[in-house]
Design a protein around this motif. Structure first.
Motif, PDB file in Angstrom:
ATOM      1  N   LYS A 183       5.433  12.097   3.453  1.00  0.00           N
ATOM      2  CA  LYS A 183       5.340  11.848   4.731  1.00  0.00           C
ATOM      3  C   LYS A 183       5.213  12.363   5.975  1.00  0.00           C
ATOM      4  O   LYS A 183       5.059  11.451   6.876  1.00  0.00           O
ATOM      5  N   ILE A 184       4.317  13.360   5.905  1.00  0.00           N
ATOM      6  CA  ILE A 184       4.636  14.085   6.737  1.00  0.00           C
ATOM      7  C   ILE A 184       3.126  13.166   7.520  1.00  0.00           C
ATOM      8  O   ILE A 184       2.683  13.287   8.702  1.00  0.00           O
ATOM      9  N   LEU A 185       1.776  12.633   6.480  1.00  0.00           N
ATOM     10  CA  LEU A 185       0.702  12.165   6.587  1.00  0.00           C
ATOM     11  C   LEU A 185       0.665  11.267   7.077  1.00  0.00           C
ATOM     12  O   LEU A 185       0.452  10.302   7.889  1.00  0.00           O
ATOM     13  N   GLN A 186       1.920  10.751   6.097  1.00  0.00           N
ATOM     14  CA  GLN A 186       1.861   8.649   6.481  1.00  0.00           C
ATOM     15  C   GLN A 186       2.837   8.903   8.409  1.00  0.00           C
ATOM     16  O   GLN A 186       2.515   7.986   8.894  1.00  0.00           O
ATOM     17  N   GLU A 187       3.546  10.114   8.197  1.00  0.00           N
ATOM     18  CA  GLU A 187       3.595  10.448   9.945  1.00  0.00           C
ATOM     19  C   GLU A 187       3.150  10.110  11.001  1.00  0.00           C
ATOM     20  O   GLU A 187       2.671   9.793  11.957  1.00  0.00           O
ATOM     21  N   ARG A 188       2.023  10.966  10.468  1.00  0.00           N
ATOM     22  CA  ARG A 188       0.605  11.184  11.442  1.00  0.00           C
ATOM     23  C   ARG A 188       0.478   9.899  11.254  1.00  0.00           C
ATOM     24  O   ARG A 188      -0.745   9.323  12.522  1.00  0.00           O
ATOM     25  N   ILE A 189      -0.376   9.182  10.583  1.00  0.00           N
ATOM     26  CA  ILE A 189      -0.793   7.869  10.482  1.00  0.00           C
ATOM     27  C   ILE A 189      -0.515   6.850  12.074  1.00  0.00           C
ATOM     28  O   ILE A 189      -1.586   6.640  12.185  1.00  0.00           O
ATOM     29  N   LYS A 190       1.233   6.896  11.194  1.00  0.00           N
ATOM     30  CA  LYS A 190       1.181   5.682  12.328  1.00  0.00           C
ATOM     31  C   LYS A 190       1.047   5.990  13.596  1.00  0.00           C
ATOM     32  O   LYS A 190       1.053   5.208  14.218  1.00  0.00           O
ATOM     33  N   ASN A 191       0.577   7.312  14.298  1.00  0.00           N
ATOM     34  CA  ASN A 191       0.013   7.733  15.398  1.00  0.00           C
ATOM     35  C   ASN A 191      -0.569   7.958  15.729  1.00  0.00           C
ATOM     36  O   ASN A 191      -1.162   7.963  16.896  1.00  0.00           O
ATOM     37  N   ILE A 192      -1.747   6.901  15.213  1.00  0.00           N
ATOM     38  CA  ILE A 192      -2.976   7.441  15.295  1.00  0.00           C
ATOM     39  C   ILE A 192      -3.190   6.184  16.095  1.00  0.00           C
ATOM     40  O   ILE A 192      -3.648   5.060  15.008  1.00  0.00           O
ATOM     41  N   PRO A 193      -4.038   5.470  16.848  1.00  0.00           N
ATOM     42  CA  PRO A 193      -3.957   4.362  17.769  1.00  0.00           C
ATOM     43  C   PRO A 193      -4.928   3.502  17.053  1.00  0.00           C
ATOM     44  O   PRO A 193      -5.437   2.129  17.077  1.00  0.00           O
ATOM     45  N   ASN A 194      -6.570   4.873  16.803  1.00  0.00           N
ATOM     46  CA  ASN A 194      -7.178   3.508  15.977  1.00  0.00           C
ATOM     47  C   ASN A 194      -7.105   3.794  14.538  1.00  0.00           C
ATOM     48  O   ASN A 194      -8.679   2.865  14.063  1.00  0.00           O
ATOM     49  N   ILE A 195      -6.014   4.101  14.002  1.00  0.00           N
ATOM     50  CA  ILE A 195      -5.962   3.568  12.751  1.00  0.00           C
ATOM     51  C   ILE A 195      -5.748   2.528  12.062  1.00  0.00           C
ATOM     52  O   ILE A 195      -4.107   2.866  12.640  1.00  0.00           O
ATOM     53  N   GLU A 196      -6.041   1.110  11.332  1.00  0.00           N
ATOM     54  CA  GLU A 196      -4.628   0.587  11.092  1.00  0.00           C
ATOM     55  C   GLU A 196      -5.443   0.051   9.807  1.00  0.00           C
ATOM     56  O   GLU A 196      -6.068   0.827   8.430  1.00  0.00           O
ATOM     57  N   CYS A 197      -3.712   0.598   9.822  1.00  0.00           N
ATOM     58  CA  CYS A 197      -3.688  -0.185   8.150  1.00  0.00           C
ATOM     59  C   CYS A 197      -3.399  -1.418   7.554  1.00  0.00           C
ATOM     60  O   CYS A 197      -2.403  -1.890   8.242  1.00  0.00           O
ATOM     61  N   VAL A 198      -4.177  -1.474   6.728  1.00  0.00           N
ATOM     62  CA  VAL A 198      -4.592  -2.482   5.687  1.00  0.00           C
ATOM     63  C   VAL A 198      -3.821  -2.605   4.563  1.00  0.00           C
ATOM     64  O   VAL A 198      -3.805  -2.180   3.790  1.00  0.00           O
ATOM     65  N   MET A 199      -1.925  -2.592   4.724  1.00  0.00           N
ATOM     66  CA  MET A 199      -0.930  -2.496   3.317  1.00  0.00           C
ATOM     67  C   MET A 199      -1.624  -3.857   2.185  1.00  0.00           C
ATOM     68  O   MET A 199      -2.313  -5.000   2.551  1.00  0.00           O
ATOM     69  N   GLN A 200      -1.252  -3.626   0.644  1.00  0.00           N
ATOM     70  CA  GLN A 200      -1.514  -4.736  -0.606  1.00  0.00           C
ATOM     71  C   GLN A 200      -2.429  -5.698  -0.268  1.00  0.00           C
ATOM     72  O   GLN A 200      -2.237  -6.572  -0.640  1.00  0.00           O
ATOM     73  N   SER A 201      -3.802  -4.511   0.068  1.00  0.00           N
ATOM     74  CA  SER A 201      -5.260  -5.163   0.055  1.00  0.00           C
ATOM     75  C   SER A 201      -5.822  -4.271  -0.544  1.00  0.00           C
ATOM     76  O   SER A 201      -5.594  -3.180  -1.111  1.00  0.00           O
ATOM     77  N   VAL A 202      -6.770  -5.308  -1.748  1.00  0.00           N
ATOM     78  CA  VAL A 202      -7.862  -4.509  -2.266  1.00  0.00           C
ATOM     79  C   VAL A 202      -8.791  -5.099  -2.196  1.00  0.00           C
ATOM     80  O   VAL A 202      -9.947  -6.201  -0.557  1.00  0.00           O
ATOM     81  N   ALA A 203     -10.127  -4.252  -1.588  1.00  0.00           N
ATOM     82  CA  ALA A 203     -11.959  -4.493  -1.456  1.00  0.00           C
ATOM     83  C   ALA A 203     -12.104  -5.507  -2.259  1.00  0.00           C
ATOM     84  O   ALA A 203     -11.740  -5.255  -3.703  1.00  0.00           O
ATOM     85  N   THR A 204     -13.132  -6.709  -1.813  1.00  0.00           N
ATOM     86  CA  THR A 204     -12.803  -7.321  -3.258  1.00  0.00           C
ATOM     87  C   THR A 204     -15.129  -7.640  -2.808  1.00  0.00           C
ATOM     88  O   THR A 204     -15.635  -8.595  -4.068  1.00  0.00           O
ATOM     89  N   GLU A 205     -15.665  -7.221  -1.957  1.00  0.00           N
ATOM     90  CA  GLU A 205     -16.780  -7.421  -1.988  1.00  0.00           C
ATOM     91  C   GLU A 205     -17.220  -6.995  -0.307  1.00  0.00           C
ATOM     92  O   GLU A 205     -16.641  -6.626   0.651  1.00  0.00           O
ATOM     93  N   LEU A 206     -18.104  -6.599  -0.929  1.00  0.00           N
ATOM     94  CA  LEU A 206     -19.937  -5.512   0.056  1.00  0.00           C
ATOM     95  C   LEU A 206     -20.217  -6.726   0.708  1.00  0.00           C
ATOM     96  O   LEU A 206     -21.107  -6.985  -0.047  1.00  0.00           O
ATOM     97  N   VAL A 207     -20.783  -6.376   2.107  1.00  0.00           N
ATOM     98  CA  VAL A 207     -21.579  -7.388   2.470  1.00  0.00           C
ATOM     99  C   VAL A 207     -22.495  -6.576   3.353  1.00  0.00           C
ATOM    100  O   VAL A 207     -22.043  -5.249   4.118  1.00  0.00           O
ATOM    101  N   GLY A 208     -23.967  -6.967   3.231  1.00  0.00           N
ATOM    102  CA  GLY A 208     -25.327  -6.813   3.903  1.00  0.00           C
ATOM    103  C   GLY A 208     -26.466  -6.795   2.866  1.00  0.00           C
ATOM    104  O   GLY A 208     -26.488  -7.517   1.594  1.00  0.00           O
ATOM    105  N   ASP A 209     -27.021  -6.345   3.489  1.00  0.00           N
ATOM    106  CA  ASP A 209     -28.459  -6.820   2.603  1.00  0.00           C
ATOM    107  C   ASP A 209     -28.789  -5.496   2.008  1.00  0.00           C
ATOM    108  O   ASP A 209     -28.654  -5.184   0.983  1.00  0.00           O
ATOM    109  N   THR A 210     -29.278  -4.464   2.912  1.00  0.00           N
ATOM    110  CA  THR A 210     -30.156  -3.351   2.601  1.00  0.00           C
ATOM    111  C   THR A 210     -28.914  -1.984   2.659  1.00  0.00           C
ATOM    112  O   THR A 210     -29.501  -0.944   2.313  1.00  0.00           O
ATOM    113  N   GLU A 211     -28.431  -2.350   4.432  1.00  0.00           N
ATOM    114  CA  GLU A 211     -27.201  -1.712   4.584  1.00  0.00           C
ATOM    115  C   GLU A 211     -25.233  -2.698   4.614  1.00  0.00           C
ATOM    116  O   GLU A 211     -25.736  -3.560   4.781  1.00  0.00           O
ATOM    117  N   LEU A 212     -24.185  -1.935   4.575  1.00  0.00           N
ATOM    118  CA  LEU A 212     -23.371  -2.274   4.365  1.00  0.00           C
ATOM    119  C   LEU A 212     -23.219  -3.377   6.123  1.00  0.00           C
ATOM    120  O   LEU A 212     -23.322  -2.309   6.791  1.00  0.00           O
TER     121      LEU A 212
END
Length: 306
Positions: A183-212
């Motif tokens: 819980k302490i980590l979850q509270e810290r995350i909430k107070n960091i402005p440049n972290i956006e939590c993308v919940m109930q989501s999964v990564a499905t595709e990597l985009v890029g040719d030679t680099e991401l």
């Protein structure tokens, strides 16, 4: 049957360091490594936090330097895979390989881990070209850029907090509606402005040719897709220790990492563990080297006692 004072399983930093110390002590050594020496650092593009290399060093270059350090010594290299270890008592071990069985007075298990992957198409290709499994190792490559991180446990949140101090934006993706982390980590995350939590989501595709260049994510409740403009992806979904071959009587953690004391000794006399395969908090090249040196010293004392 070949017989050695020490058999070292794994040729990464821990294994090569253990070999160096044992060879300097006069022990006969066999190193079992099915691939090239180097372990995980062979897949690391650039290492900036290894002492003695203030400007950084490529992973394969560091591996080559470590291997070169062993060239003046005589030891046996076996390009095979370990199938099992038979512990017959102090100073008596049989190591069963693909093609033969060898004897060892002491066994050093330095087999490392396999980082769990997401299973996405071209994930292996992009490893080192935008995908990383260690923020402490690679965050500086993305300084001032936007990155994504995947995971919901303590490691994912801790590493995302570390990333937030270096990169411009962190998209923290988790498949559930709540994190598993403390819980302490979850509270810290909430107070960091440049972290956006993308919940109930999964990564499905990597985009890029030679680099991401981007990451497509899917929102599980409704199937909506979103393209994240990121140049880096950090995967924190766990690691799997390579311990399938160890004796059944060897003490393992619930996650199957090898339990040792501070001298790298296990519960079985004459069997030692070092590096990432060991149950510990920090898994870095520097700590693997320290583990290898400590394990070799312990093993040398054990050999002297036989």
């Amino acid at each position: 049957m070949q017989s050695f004072d020490s058999v070292i399983i794994g040729g990464g930093p821990a294994g090569m360091t253990a070999a160096l110390y044992l060879l300097r002590s006069g022990a006969s050594v066999a190193m079992v490594e099915r691939l090239a020496p180097g372990g995980q650092i062979l897949t690391t593009e650039w290492i900036e936090n290894y002492p003695g290399h203030p400007k950084g060093v490529k992973g394969y270059e560091l591996a080559d330097l470590m291997a070169d350090h062993l060239k003046d010594f005589s030891y046996t290299t076996l390009r095979q895979e370990v199938r099992s270890i038979e512990h017959q008592g102090p100073g008596r071990n049989l190591v069963h390989l693909d093609e033969e069985t060898i004897q060892a007075k002491v066994v050093m298990i330095c087999s490392g881990v396999a980082w769990k992957h997401l299973g996405l198409e071209r994930e292996d290709y992009f490893t080192g070209r935008g995908i990383s499994y260690c923020a402490l190792c690679d965050a500086n490559f993305f300084r001032g850029q936007a990155v994504a991180a995947v995971g919901g446990g303590n490691t994912a949140l801790e590493e995302s907090i570390y990333l937030s101090k270096i990169v411009a934006k962190v998209y923290l993706i988790h498949r559930r509606d709540a994190f598993r982390a403390d819980k302490i980590l979850q509270e810290r995350i909430k107070n960091i402005p440049n972290i956006e939590c993308v919940m109930q989501s999964v990564a499905t595709e990597l985009v890029g040719d030679t680099e991401l260049k981007g990451l497509r994510v899917t929102h599980l409740p409704d199937g909506a897709q979103r393209l994240l403009d990121v140049s880096g992806l950090f995967v924190f979904v766990g690691s799997t220790p390579l311990t399938s071959f160890v004796p059944e009587t060897l003490t393992l953690s619930p996650a199957r990492f090898i339990v040792t004391d501070q001298e790298m000794t296990t519960n079985l006399p004459g069997i030692y563990a070092a590096g990432d395969v060991r149950d510990k908090l920090c898994r870095q090249v520097a700590t693997a080297v320290g583990d290898g040196a400590t394990a070799a010293h312990s093993a040398s004392l054990f050999l002297d006692s036989l």
